[in-house]
Design a protein around this motif. Sequence first.
Motif, PDB file in Angstrom:
ATOM      1  N   SER A  74       0.811  -1.215   0.000  1.00 49.69           N
ATOM      2  CA  SER A  74       0.000   0.000   0.000  1.00 49.69           C
ATOM      3  C   SER A  74       0.847   1.269   0.000  1.00 49.69           C
ATOM      4  N   ASN A  75       2.091   1.162   0.439  1.00 51.35           N
ATOM      5  CA  ASN A  75       2.996   2.309   0.421  1.00 51.35           C
ATOM      6  C   ASN A  75       3.933   2.292  -0.774  1.00 51.35           C
ATOM      7  N   TYR A  76       3.636   1.419  -1.727  1.00 49.37           N
ATOM      8  CA  TYR A  76       4.468   1.263  -2.921  1.00 49.37           C
ATOM      9  C   TYR A  76       5.892   0.847  -2.585  1.00 49.37           C
ATOM     10  N   GLN A  77       6.063   0.191  -1.428  1.00 47.81           N
ATOM     11  CA  GLN A  77       7.344  -0.435  -1.135  1.00 47.81           C
ATOM     12  C   GLN A  77       7.324  -1.829  -1.755  1.00 47.81           C
ATOM     13  N   LEU A  78       8.446  -2.242  -2.291  1.00 45.70           N
ATOM     14  CA  LEU A  78       8.511  -3.551  -2.937  1.00 45.70           C
ATOM     15  C   LEU A  78       8.984  -4.615  -1.964  1.00 45.70           C
ATOM     16  N   ILE A  79       8.278  -5.730  -1.963  1.00 48.35           N
ATOM     17  CA  ILE A  79       8.666  -6.904  -1.177  1.00 48.35           C
ATOM     18  C   ILE A  79       9.021  -8.011  -2.159  1.00 48.35           C
ATOM     19  N   TRP A  80      10.217  -8.561  -1.996  1.00 48.16           N
ATOM     20  CA  TRP A  80      10.784  -9.434  -3.016  1.00 48.16           C
ATOM     21  C   TRP A  80      10.684 -10.914  -2.668  1.00 48.16           C
ATOM     22  N   GLY A  81      10.500 -11.724  -3.697  1.00 48.39           N
ATOM     23  CA  GLY A  81      10.637 -13.153  -3.555  1.00 48.39           C
ATOM     24  C   GLY A  81      12.102 -13.547  -3.665  1.00 48.39           C
ATOM     25  N   ALA A  82      12.383 -14.826  -3.392  1.00 48.49           N
ATOM     26  CA  ALA A  82      13.765 -15.311  -3.414  1.00 48.49           C
ATOM     27  C   ALA A  82      14.223 -15.668  -4.822  1.00 48.49           C
ATOM     28  N   GLY A  83      13.307 -15.722  -5.778  1.00 45.33           N
ATOM     29  CA  GLY A  83      13.698 -15.917  -7.160  1.00 45.33           C
ATOM     30  C   GLY A  83      13.627 -17.349  -7.641  1.00 45.33           C
ATOM     31  N   THR A  84      13.488 -17.489  -8.946  1.00 41.86           N
ATOM     32  CA  THR A  84      13.546 -18.783  -9.628  1.00 41.86           C
ATOM     33  C   THR A  84      14.708 -18.738 -10.592  1.00 41.86           C
ATOM     34  N   LYS A  85      15.590 -19.724 -10.484  1.00 40.61           N
ATOM     35  CA  LYS A  85      16.729 -19.809 -11.406  1.00 40.61           C
ATOM     36  C   LYS A  85      16.309 -20.670 -12.593  1.00 40.61           C
ATOM     37  N   LEU A  86      16.281 -20.067 -13.761  1.00 38.99           N
ATOM     38  CA  LEU A  86      15.842 -20.758 -14.981  1.00 38.99           C
ATOM     39  C   LEU A  86      17.051 -21.072 -15.849  1.00 38.99           C
ATOM     40  N   ILE A  87      17.163 -22.331 -16.235  1.00 42.01           N
ATOM     41  CA  ILE A  87      18.235 -22.750 -17.140  1.00 42.01           C
ATOM     42  C   ILE A  87      17.583 -23.326 -18.390  1.00 42.01           C
ATOM     43  N   ILE A  88      17.967 -22.785 -19.534  1.00 43.22           N
ATOM     44  CA  ILE A  88      17.457 -23.272 -20.807  1.00 43.22           C
ATOM     45  C   ILE A  88      18.575 -24.068 -21.476  1.00 43.22           C
ATOM     46  N   LYS A  89      18.319 -25.339 -21.694  1.00 42.68           N
ATOM     47  CA  LYS A  89      19.333 -26.215 -22.284  1.00 42.68           C
ATOM     48  C   LYS A  89      19.229 -26.182 -23.803  1.00 42.68           C
ATOM     49  N   PRO A  90      20.332 -25.942 -24.490  1.00 42.14           N
ATOM     50  CA  PRO A  90      20.270 -25.854 -25.966  1.00 42.14           C
ATOM     51  C   PRO A  90      20.030 -27.223 -26.605  1.00 42.14           C
TER      52      PRO A  90
END
Lengths: 113, 110
Positions: free
Chosen positions: B94-110
């Motif tokens: 509500s205060n436009y502060q950002l709360i972050w997730g821990a992230g997803t590491k994506l690997i695309i295999k050729p």
Amino acid sequence: DVKVTQSSRYLVKRTGEKVFLECVQDMDHENMFWYRQDPGLGLRLIYFSYDVKMKEKGDIPEGYSVSREKKERFSLILESASTNQTSMYLCAITGTGNTGELFFGEGSRLTVL
Amino acid sequence: SQQGEEDPQALSIQEGENATMNCSYKTSINNLQWYRQNSGRGLVHLILIRSNEREKHSGRLRVTLDTSKKSSSLLITASRAADTASYFCARSDSNYQLIWGAGTKLIIKP
């Protein structure tokens, strides 16, 4: 394009040293932020500033201070670096409007030995 | 502040497949944002979805938001090797502060 420049990409310091991390923006934006990023923890807000000479504590301000003497420059200071401050430090500014979208610098990876 | 939850933590797929990452949260939001981070670099904003929106598209990216389930997903279609990166969701409170997730590491295999 928005440009946020962090002066040092990689630093190696010793325990107890004073460390300055500089962030400069070219967009005349008021809001500037310092985050640290550690694996598995996401981004954690250290300090932010809404205007010159103004600063607000974020979630993890302990061991850090900041300085904003000019609108375009926001500095993060580690008065006495410790090994647990080894991390990636990210500076960011908000874009136009009030959505909270952030523009980041390239990051400064600090290692404290 | 309360972090969002992202899953999976890591995802490895073949080039050309679609990649889906999810983000859940616990409190109300103004908007939810997705960012991408290449290894050792800063974060780049990808897409923002407001609380009154259900779906947004940007190129090969599709973001959905379900406020009743307090969750969002990021879909990358026809993945490319260059999509290899970490992806983060961040919710704006509500205060436009950002709360972050821990992230997803994506690997695309050729």
